[in-house]
Structures are given as C-alpha cells and as structure tokens.
Design a protein around this motif. Sequence first.
Motif, PDB file in Angstrom:
ATOM      1  N   VAL A 110       0.845  -1.198   0.000  1.00  0.00           N
ATOM      2  CA  VAL A 110       0.000   0.000   0.000  1.00  0.00           C
ATOM      3  C   VAL A 110       0.879   1.247   0.000  1.00  0.00           C
ATOM      4  CG1 VAL A 110      -1.709   1.328   1.286  1.00  0.00           C
ATOM      5  CG2 VAL A 110      -1.931  -1.158   1.122  1.00  0.00           C
ATOM      6  N   GLY A 111       1.939   1.229   0.820  1.00  0.00           N
ATOM      7  CA  GLY A 111       2.845   2.372   0.865  1.00  0.00           C
ATOM      8  C   GLY A 111       3.492   2.649  -0.477  1.00  0.00           C
ATOM      9  N   LYS A 112       3.953   1.597  -1.155  1.00  0.00           N
ATOM     10  CA  LYS A 112       4.605   1.784  -2.445  1.00  0.00           C
ATOM     11  C   LYS A 112       3.615   2.192  -3.534  1.00  0.00           C
ATOM     12  CE  LYS A 112       8.538  -1.257  -1.521  1.00  0.00           C
ATOM     13  NZ  LYS A 112       9.547  -0.190  -1.630  1.00  0.00           N
ATOM     14  N   THR A 113       2.332   1.903  -3.312  1.00  0.00           N
ATOM     15  CA  THR A 113       1.315   2.355  -4.265  1.00  0.00           C
ATOM     16  C   THR A 113       1.232   3.873  -4.271  1.00  0.00           C
ATOM     17  OG1 THR A 113       0.032   0.339  -3.888  1.00  0.00           O
ATOM     18  CG2 THR A 113      -1.111   2.190  -4.919  1.00  0.00           C
ATOM     19  N   PHE A 114       1.238   4.448  -3.074  1.00  0.00           N
ATOM     20  CA  PHE A 114       1.062   5.903  -2.964  1.00  0.00           C
ATOM     21  C   PHE A 114       2.386   6.662  -2.937  1.00  0.00           C
ATOM     22  CE2 PHE A 114      -2.886   4.106  -1.335  1.00  0.00           C
ATOM     23  CZ  PHE A 114      -3.812   4.861  -2.029  1.00  0.00           C
ATOM     24  N   TRP A 115       3.503   5.976  -2.683  1.00  0.00           N
ATOM     25  CA  TRP A 115       4.811   6.635  -2.699  1.00  0.00           C
ATOM     26  C   TRP A 115       5.824   5.668  -3.322  1.00  0.00           C
ATOM     27  CZ3 TRP A 115       5.885  11.484  -2.578  1.00  0.00           C
ATOM     28  CH2 TRP A 115       7.168  11.931  -2.310  1.00  0.00           C
ATOM     29  N   PRO A 116       5.817   5.571  -4.649  1.00  0.00           N
ATOM     30  CA  PRO A 116       6.604   4.543  -5.343  1.00  0.00           C
ATOM     31  C   PRO A 116       8.084   4.888  -5.487  1.00  0.00           C
ATOM     32  CG  PRO A 116       5.361   5.821  -6.935  1.00  0.00           C
ATOM     33  CD  PRO A 116       4.973   6.349  -5.587  1.00  0.00           C
ATOM     34  N   VAL A 117       8.798   4.846  -4.379  1.00  0.00           N
ATOM     35  CA  VAL A 117      10.246   5.091  -4.404  1.00  0.00           C
ATOM     36  C   VAL A 117      10.955   3.892  -3.797  1.00  0.00           C
ATOM     37  CG1 VAL A 117       9.987   7.598  -4.293  1.00  0.00           C
ATOM     38  CG2 VAL A 117      10.177   6.285  -2.171  1.00  0.00           C
ATOM     39  N   ASN A 118      12.276   3.849  -3.995  1.00  0.00           N
ATOM     40  CA  ASN A 118      13.095   2.751  -3.466  1.00  0.00           C
ATOM     41  C   ASN A 118      12.545   1.384  -3.886  1.00  0.00           C
ATOM     42  OD1 ASN A 118      14.766   4.609  -2.249  1.00  0.00           O
ATOM     43  ND2 ASN A 118      13.748   4.491  -0.263  1.00  0.00           N
ATOM     44  N   LEU A 119      12.255   1.279  -5.169  1.00  0.00           N
ATOM     45  CA  LEU A 119      11.764   0.012  -5.727  1.00  0.00           C
ATOM     46  C   LEU A 119      12.960  -0.828  -6.168  1.00  0.00           C
ATOM     47  CD1 LEU A 119       8.878   1.462  -7.927  1.00  0.00           C
ATOM     48  CD2 LEU A 119       8.699   0.492  -5.631  1.00  0.00           C
ATOM     49  N   ALA A 120      12.938  -2.105  -5.814  1.00  0.00           N
ATOM     50  CA  ALA A 120      14.072  -2.985  -6.102  1.00  0.00           C
ATOM     51  C   ALA A 120      13.576  -4.310  -6.663  1.00  0.00           C
ATOM     52  CB  ALA A 120      14.883  -3.229  -4.823  1.00  0.00           C
ATOM     53  N   PRO A 121      14.412  -4.995  -7.447  1.00  0.00           N
ATOM     54  CA  PRO A 121      13.999  -6.306  -7.969  1.00  0.00           C
ATOM     55  C   PRO A 121      14.004  -7.396  -6.918  1.00  0.00           C
ATOM     56  CG  PRO A 121      16.218  -5.769  -8.690  1.00  0.00           C
ATOM     57  CD  PRO A 121      15.693  -4.553  -8.020  1.00  0.00           C
ATOM     58  N   ALA A 157       4.752  -5.526  12.589  1.00  0.00           N
ATOM     59  CA  ALA A 157       3.828  -6.474  11.961  1.00  0.00           C
ATOM     60  C   ALA A 157       2.454  -6.402  12.617  1.00  0.00           C
ATOM     61  CB  ALA A 157       4.389  -7.895  12.060  1.00  0.00           C
ATOM     62  N   ALA A 158       2.428  -6.279  13.947  1.00  0.00           N
ATOM     63  CA  ALA A 158       1.152  -6.185  14.663  1.00  0.00           C
ATOM     64  C   ALA A 158       0.413  -4.907  14.268  1.00  0.00           C
ATOM     65  CB  ALA A 158       1.388  -6.217  16.170  1.00  0.00           C
ATOM     66  N   LEU A 159       1.161  -3.798  14.144  1.00  0.00           N
ATOM     67  CA  LEU A 159       0.545  -2.537  13.734  1.00  0.00           C
ATOM     68  C   LEU A 159      -0.014  -2.644  12.321  1.00  0.00           C
ATOM     69  CD1 LEU A 159       0.023   0.396  14.606  1.00  0.00           C
ATOM     70  CD2 LEU A 159       2.235   1.001  13.589  1.00  0.00           C
ATOM     71  N   SER A 160       0.725  -3.297  11.438  1.00  0.00           N
ATOM     72  CA  SER A 160       0.243  -3.495  10.069  1.00  0.00           C
ATOM     73  C   SER A 160      -1.029  -4.337  10.052  1.00  0.00           C
ATOM     74  CB  SER A 160       1.322  -4.181   9.223  1.00  0.00           C
ATOM     75  OG  SER A 160       2.469  -3.366   9.117  1.00  0.00           O
ATOM     76  N   ALA A 161      -1.041  -5.398  10.856  1.00  0.00           N
ATOM     77  CA  ALA A 161      -2.213  -6.262  10.923  1.00  0.00           C
ATOM     78  C   ALA A 161      -3.431  -5.493  11.435  1.00  0.00           C
ATOM     79  CB  ALA A 161      -1.931  -7.464  11.814  1.00  0.00           C
ATOM     80  N   LEU A 162      -3.225  -4.639  12.428  1.00  0.00           N
ATOM     81  CA  LEU A 162      -4.328  -3.828  12.951  1.00  0.00           C
ATOM     82  C   LEU A 162      -4.830  -2.851  11.893  1.00  0.00           C
ATOM     83  CD1 LEU A 162      -3.124  -3.040  16.607  1.00  0.00           C
ATOM     84  CD2 LEU A 162      -5.063  -4.485  15.910  1.00  0.00           C
ATOM     85  N   GLY A 163      -3.891  -2.277  11.119  1.00  0.00           N
ATOM     86  CA  GLY A 163      -4.287  -1.372  10.049  1.00  0.00           C
ATOM     87  C   GLY A 163      -5.117  -2.077   8.988  1.00  0.00           C
ATOM     88  N   ILE A 164      -4.700  -3.269   8.612  1.00  0.00           N
ATOM     89  CA  ILE A 164      -5.459  -4.058   7.628  1.00  0.00           C
ATOM     90  C   ILE A 164      -6.855  -4.357   8.161  1.00  0.00           C
ATOM     91  CG2 ILE A 164      -5.577  -6.300   6.469  1.00  0.00           C
ATOM     92  CD1 ILE A 164      -2.463  -6.233   6.477  1.00  0.00           C
ATOM     93  N   LEU A 165      -6.918  -4.756   9.444  1.00  0.00           N
ATOM     94  CA  LEU A 165      -8.205  -5.075  10.054  1.00  0.00           C
ATOM     95  C   LEU A 165      -9.105  -3.840  10.111  1.00  0.00           C
ATOM     96  CD1 LEU A 165     -10.001  -7.135  11.489  1.00  0.00           C
ATOM     97  CD2 LEU A 165      -8.888  -6.493  13.644  1.00  0.00           C
TER      98      LEU A 165
END
Length: 625
Positions: free
Chosen positions: A283-294, A308-316
Amino acid sequence: MPSTNQEQNDHKAEPSLRRSPAKQRLILSLLLVLATLALYNPVTRAPFLNLDDDLYVTENPDVRAGLTWHSVAWAFRTTTNTNWHPITWLSHELDCQVFGLNPAGPHMVNVLLHAASAMLLFLMLANITGMLWRSLMVAALFALHPINVESVAWIAERKNVLSMLFFLLALAAYGWYARRPEVRRYLLVTVLYALGLMTKPQVITFPFALLLLDYWPLQRIAADDAPAGERSILSLLWEKIPWFALSAASALITMKAQSPARHEELPLWEHLANAALAYAKYVGKTFWPVNLAPLYPHPGGSVGIPAAALSALGILAVTVLVVIFRKRRYLFVGWFWFLGTMVPMIGLVQVGVQSMADRYAYIPLLGIFVIVCWGVPDLLQSWHLPRASAETRLASSQSVASPSVVAVLSAVVLLGLGFTLHRQVSFWTDNLTLWRHTLDITERNFIAEDNVGTALLVKGRTDEAIQYFRRAQAVRPADPVSALNIASYEQQHGNYQPALEGYQRVLQLTTSPGLVALAHANRGYVWYELKQYDRAQQDFEAALKQQPQNAAAYQGLGLVAQRSGDWVEAAQNIERAIEIQPTPMAYRLLAQVLESAGKKDAADAARAQAERMTSDLTRGAPKEP
C-alpha cells in the motif's frame, strides 16, 4: 442498476460509455498505448538480466532452439524454474524463433503486452461500469505506475505480463457471459482462464475475483436495501465450480513444482508477520513509489513484531471500514480484490528468499486503483456540493469545480508517475546500474552482491567482482553462487586447491541442477589442469547427468578424449558442445582435433568459423567507459 442514489447520480454526472462515441474510446485507447510505449521505450535497449533470464532464455537450450516439436513437448512437461507454465515457455521459444538472442525483441514484446493489458483494462472497466473517465484513470495508473516496471522490464517476467493479458481477457469474457449466460460464452471464459493458469499460477484467484465483480459492478448480487437479485450467492458459487476446480488443479501442480524451493524452516509466526508487513508496504509503495528494487531480502527471525502487529491492525481497521461503508460497493470490491488476489504471493508459503516483490502487485493493485479513481471524485463532490435536492446536486455537479479539480489532480498524478516511471526504467537498462541501485536501497542483500559481481565479470573486471562475491558470502555463508564464483576466481588465478575446496562446498550447499552441473564442469577443468584426467572425465560426466545440455562438459570430454588420442570421440563431443552453444573457442578446439585426425579441409573450415565469430563479437562489443 446502481445500488444507491449516489451511484445513480454518478452515472448521470459522468458521460457513460454507451453515450460516448466509439471514436472517443479509440482515441483514448491509442493515447494510453502511446504513452506506455513512449515511457517504456528505453527498456528495449536493455540487456538480458543476469538473474533468471539465463534460466529462461540465454542458457536454456530448449528455448533457444525456437519452436520445434521437441521444444513444444518440453514446454508442456517441464517444471523447470519451479513452475508449470507451458504457454510462457512457448512465448520465449517464439521470441528465439523470431529474434534469436537479441534482447530488444523480447523486451519490446513485454512492453506491447503491458500496453495491450492497459488498453483492455480501460475498455473492460468502461464497458461493465459505464464510467469512461474513471476507467481510463484506473488503466493509466496501471500503465504508468513505477511498481510495474519490474514486470515489464524483466524478460523472465514474461509470465507476469502475459498472464495478466489472459486474466483481463477472461474477465472481459465473463462480463460478456454475465449479460447473457450461454454455453459458448462460458466455454470462452474457461479457455481464457486455463490459458492464464498455464502462463502463471498467480491468476489462481480468478473465481474469487468474479464473485467480487458479481457484487460490483455487474451487480448480480443484490444490495442490502435492494430487492433480491436474479441469482443467489449459492447459485453464483455453483456456476463457478469448474473454475474453482481449475484453480485447485493449478494449486496442486504449483505446490509440487515449487516444493524444492520452499523454505519450510521458517516458523509460522514469521510467515504471518512478514505477510502483514508486506501488505502495508505494498500500500505504501502504491502511494509513494520510491526505493523500488527487484529483490527485497526476507528478514527471517529479525522481522519486527510490533511493526507487523501494527500493520495487521491497520489491515483489520480498513477491512472493518469497507464493510461498514459497503454501500459504496467499489470500496468493498477494491479492498477485498487487493487482499484476496495477493494471497498466493504474500509469503504464507515461502518460495525463494524475498520478503515481497514488486511483480506480485501487478494484479492486486488494480483494487487500490479502483478505490482511488472512484473514491476521490465522490469525496471531492461531497466537499464541494451544498446540501440540496437531487436535481440541484446534479445541476451543481455540472457547474462547480469538482470535475475540474479531478482533472487537474489526475494530470498532476499522471505527470508525477510518468517522471518516476522514467527514472525507474533507467535503472533497468544496465545490469550493473540495477544491482548497485538495489544495494543502495536494501540491506544485507547477498543476491544483489552476487549480481553486481556477475555484471563486473562480464565486463572483465574480475578483481572488482571478487569483492562483491566475498561480501555476499559474508552476508550468507551458505550462498552457493558466491562460493561458486570465488572458486572460479581461484581457478583462474591458478590456485587449484582452494578452487577444488570451493567447488566441493558448492556441491554440499545446493541441489540446483544448474549450479551442481557448473561446479562439476568447472572442477573437471581443474582436474584436467592437474593432469588427473580420470577425475576430470568423472566430473564432466556428472555435470551431464545433472544438465544434459551442458556445453562446457561436452567440451571437457572432448579435451580428455583428445589427450588420449581418440580423435573421433573428441570431435563428436566438441561438435555436440558447438550444437548446444557455439563459441569461437569450441571451433578452435574442433579445428585442432580435426587437424590431428588429418582432416585439414574440415579443420580450416572450423578455424575460419572461429575467426568470423571472433570478428563479429569484437565488432559488436560495447566500449568500456
């Protein structure tokens, strides 16, 4: 019909596809394609990438042979590179048939496939939603978003751009079927979906995506406050049973093919924690597409549990919100599209060493794009329009600045994306540039270290390259690629004992047929230099057991046979090496053998061929800066 009054007004406020001239749709489609081709044009000057492009094309004799009965049969039976994707193999074989080993050809094909998918996405969305400009913006975001550069600029990711095309064709066919269900339309959807699965199993969530489309915009499932739809959810599920069966079959084939590459040693909590973080990062790279790597290295045991817990809460939290506001059906569909289509690639079953990959977002981000392109105009309209009757709101929507604001915002976003895309594409035009950039923006990336070293080897900068291989080994002592290259460096410098130890270590670290074959073949040449010809022959034969199309091993067997005075066997082995991979060195060796066998004319012809090839290579070689 729309499920809310607001959606009814939206349909009225924006010209629908049915009221838009066909000429307008054609012009917009062409503009979309031209913009995509123009911005991706530098990719056509890029070389083959020194990661996987060798396995898919340059060092794959079945692919290099082009379209033959043998190579076509091979495409359908092989699970090389941990996937069963015969249509992908056939596309690479067709490239070699048409372009040879010129990378410009397959690069251009990838760009054309991406542009075609963007155009198809626009036309399909406009057709099933009736919203022309919002559909165009979704397609433009897909076409120009920098996160998709990896899928387009990497020849080995042909499977990604090709599967997307089949996926969108199947979705469009489903929209056609949904308007008037009949057998021939159903069969068309089935065939297109099967082709997508035979291109890349990432499209495995297709039946689930169709259920979302049934909810919106096809609206085959009724809203909470609307009369029951023509079809119940159960009947729609039953309708898709054959497609679910195809998904299940593809899943079983894929699990079997990928079993050698799985990292089962990671505990479940690490899989779940990395998945939660990856969703947030996408989601972050969707709105701020920098530092993209293969390649983003997997953190393993160092994954941050609080993050990870904060991310899971955000998704929920977002999930709860879209369920609460599900009357805005595009919110519900867009979000669950993103979550659902990402599941096969989110890392719950770890394959490879990456924590995430830009190419995995190719299909899922369409859901986020839909949310943005439908949500922003609705939000701006709610901010700018006064409370009034529906008629007043409709009149105001045509006179206030909302449409102008949306147009300006869209132009700014697309210009920004175009600039960022141009910059991202520039990294992919050279192996050394790409992997040094990757090292700059990632940490402890042993694969990037290996690939910088490999790029330097190609340029003849061996002493620089070895430093990167040693750093890769320091990051991951069990890395077979760095061990192989360090052993090769020692061999080239006459340090045969460290080279032998290095090749033995490679054989202990990996079961990859390509790496094992290379270690055996290289060690065979060490034994040859040490005049231990029996051991050399054993290693060359072991290499061929792992990789029957190994030119270096055949050439080594030819040298051993030449040493023993068996000119016939020597010539046969070297000629086999030339069939697999013709090189000036192989032709020179063949000339020596033929001359020793008294075949002067044949020897002269082989020597002349070597000189021609050397001249061609010299003429086409790039100059060092």
